[in-house]
Write an enzyme that holds these catalytic residues in place. Sequence first.
Site, PDB file in Angstrom:
ATOM      1  N   LYS A  20     -12.942   1.812  -2.078  1.00  0.00           N
ATOM      2  CA  LYS A  20     -12.254   1.266  -0.900  1.00  0.00           C
ATOM      3  C   LYS A  20     -13.256   0.419  -0.149  1.00  0.00           C
ATOM      4  O   LYS A  20     -14.460   0.648  -0.246  1.00  0.00           O
ATOM      5  CB  LYS A  20     -11.771   2.405   0.008  1.00  0.00           C
ATOM      6  CG  LYS A  20     -10.578   2.038   0.860  1.00  0.00           C
ATOM      7  CD  LYS A  20      -9.295   2.145   0.076  1.00  0.00           C
ATOM      8  CE  LYS A  20      -8.124   1.554   0.798  1.00  0.00           C
ATOM      9  NZ  LYS A  20      -6.860   1.924   0.132  1.00  0.00           N
TER      10      LYS A  20
ATOM     11  N   ASP B  70      -4.900  -3.798   1.635  1.00  0.00           N
ATOM     12  CA  ASP B  70      -4.569  -2.530   2.308  1.00  0.00           C
ATOM     13  C   ASP B  70      -4.141  -2.961   3.720  1.00  0.00           C
ATOM     14  O   ASP B  70      -3.737  -4.120   3.903  1.00  0.00           O
ATOM     15  CB  ASP B  70      -5.785  -1.589   2.315  1.00  0.00           C
ATOM     16  CG  ASP B  70      -5.431  -0.163   2.743  1.00  0.00           C
ATOM     17  OD1 ASP B  70      -4.910   0.591   1.918  1.00  0.00           O
ATOM     18  OD2 ASP B  70      -5.644   0.193   3.920  1.00  0.00           O
TER      19      ASP B  70
HETATM   20  O1  2IT Z   1      -4.151   2.614  -0.912  1.00  0.00           O
HETATM   21  C1  2IT Z   1      -3.919   1.968  -1.953  1.00  0.00           C
HETATM   22  O2  2IT Z   1      -3.627   2.512  -3.011  1.00  0.00           O
HETATM   23  C2  2IT Z   1      -4.001   0.501  -1.867  1.00  0.00           C
HETATM   24  N1  2IT Z   1      -4.258  -0.009  -0.786  1.00  0.00           N
HETATM   25  C3  2IT Z   1      -3.811  -0.343  -3.083  1.00  0.00           C
HETATM   26  C4  2IT Z   1      -5.074  -0.433  -3.872  1.00  0.00           C
HETATM   27  C5  2IT Z   1      -5.023  -1.381  -5.037  1.00  0.00           C
HETATM   28  O3  2IT Z   1      -6.096  -1.546  -5.653  1.00  0.00           O
HETATM   29  O4  2IT Z   1      -3.980  -1.949  -5.346  1.00  0.00           O
END
Ligand code: 2IT
Length: 447
Positions: free
Chosen positions: A124, A164
């Site tokens: 993240k 996100d």
């Molecule tokens: O919380 C999540 O799963 C997302 N924000 C998507 C992450 C992604 O790599 O598509």
Amino acid sequence: MKTTDIMARLRAKYPGENEYLQAVQEVLESVEDVYNQHPEFEQAKIVERMVEPDRIFTFRVTWVDDKGEVQTNTGYRVQFNSAIGPYKGGLRFHKAVTPSMLKFLGFEQTFKNALTTLPMGGAKGGSDFDPVGKSNDEIMRFCQAFMLELWQCIGPDQDIPAGDVGVGGREIGYLYGMYKKLAREYNTGVLTGKGSTWGGSILRPEATGFGALYFTQNLLHKAGKDIKGCKVAISGFGNVAWGACIKATELGAKVVAISGPDGVCEIPDGITREMIDYMLVMRASNRNRVQDMSDKFPAACKFTAGKKAWSVKCDIALPCAFQNELSEDDAKELKANGCWCCCEVSNMGCQPGAIHFFQHNGIFFAPGKAVNAGGVATSGLEMTQNASHISWSGAEVDAKLHFIMDSIHEQCVKYGTQPDGTIDYVKGANIAGFMKVATAMLEQGTI
Ligand code: 2IT
């Protein structure tokens, strides 16, 4: 392993990292019994290794606002775990972003990604940059400055960010443009959530919301219920809430509430397609204000300041906004208003007290890492399309997404069915994801 011992150590080591500690505690509590049946895990210190991110990059982001003033923010990328695939997870731009928040999200992402059945590790990232009130030019300049640092940490086989909270298609476009310039290659696989004309997957914008509704349908089906005619309360009005509104309506449910930081919009006759489309305008405006919906549709929509979506009478609650957005008091209010099911779509959207209340009061509850996994799963499908230089139709992507959500539900049932026949979806999701990551770590040795 004893959850209490590990938590005491982590609390002393990371005081104040409350979201991170909360996320770790939930997973460890769920897996403790199963873990202790595997002495090989204990010997390899799997849990002790798994709760620490592989690495965290922190960097300064400097950009110039529309007034010509220099602004400084902090950027991060938390590469949490790469046991089952390259690091994968979104970028969050929000004024409250801290290392603790991104560590919790990266930790959750690791298990969520394992549930998708696709080979993706957990990560993240993001920044304390606040998109509220920013112009389009300011957003672009910030994204470019952010990528100037981030590009060294990512790559299509290394770490693949996506969107996100605060990062949607527009931001991914600006981020990719800068990446391409710096890396001097057209490697679309480095980011997901791209535009559909340049490597993005059809249906990625809708995927989190659609997947959440497929999961909810599975849960209801297992409980002998039907979503048709159900009243649904949804928090938020961003990308995830938008996709959930489309699919819930399509399946015959009635979305009777959406909300924002300013209050709730009650929609007694159910949200219409025109209103759903308007959510995109609201998101792009960077005003972060749900009242704009009732200003635009005053006859259909009643705005109440300072209230949450959980104050509206409903059958099903779908938190689609932010972590810890649904408290124990909210859970009690929901029950008093007749709600009998809560599928968490936001990451860790429900506080521990709320989950406990749901589980002990006969309200179906499923956690975000299972319910919202359709987003990252469709990112995984986007990576597959990019790697093979092809593009699937919307129907193909939707069928694969549906299949993945069915499989996630099955994994929850397999690992979460209790002796009395009820299904503990929290345990089910945590154990299923954990076992996969733990086994991969064990097989790859002490690294
Ligand atoms: O919380 C999540 O799963 C997302 N924000 C998507 C992450 C992604 O790599 O598509």
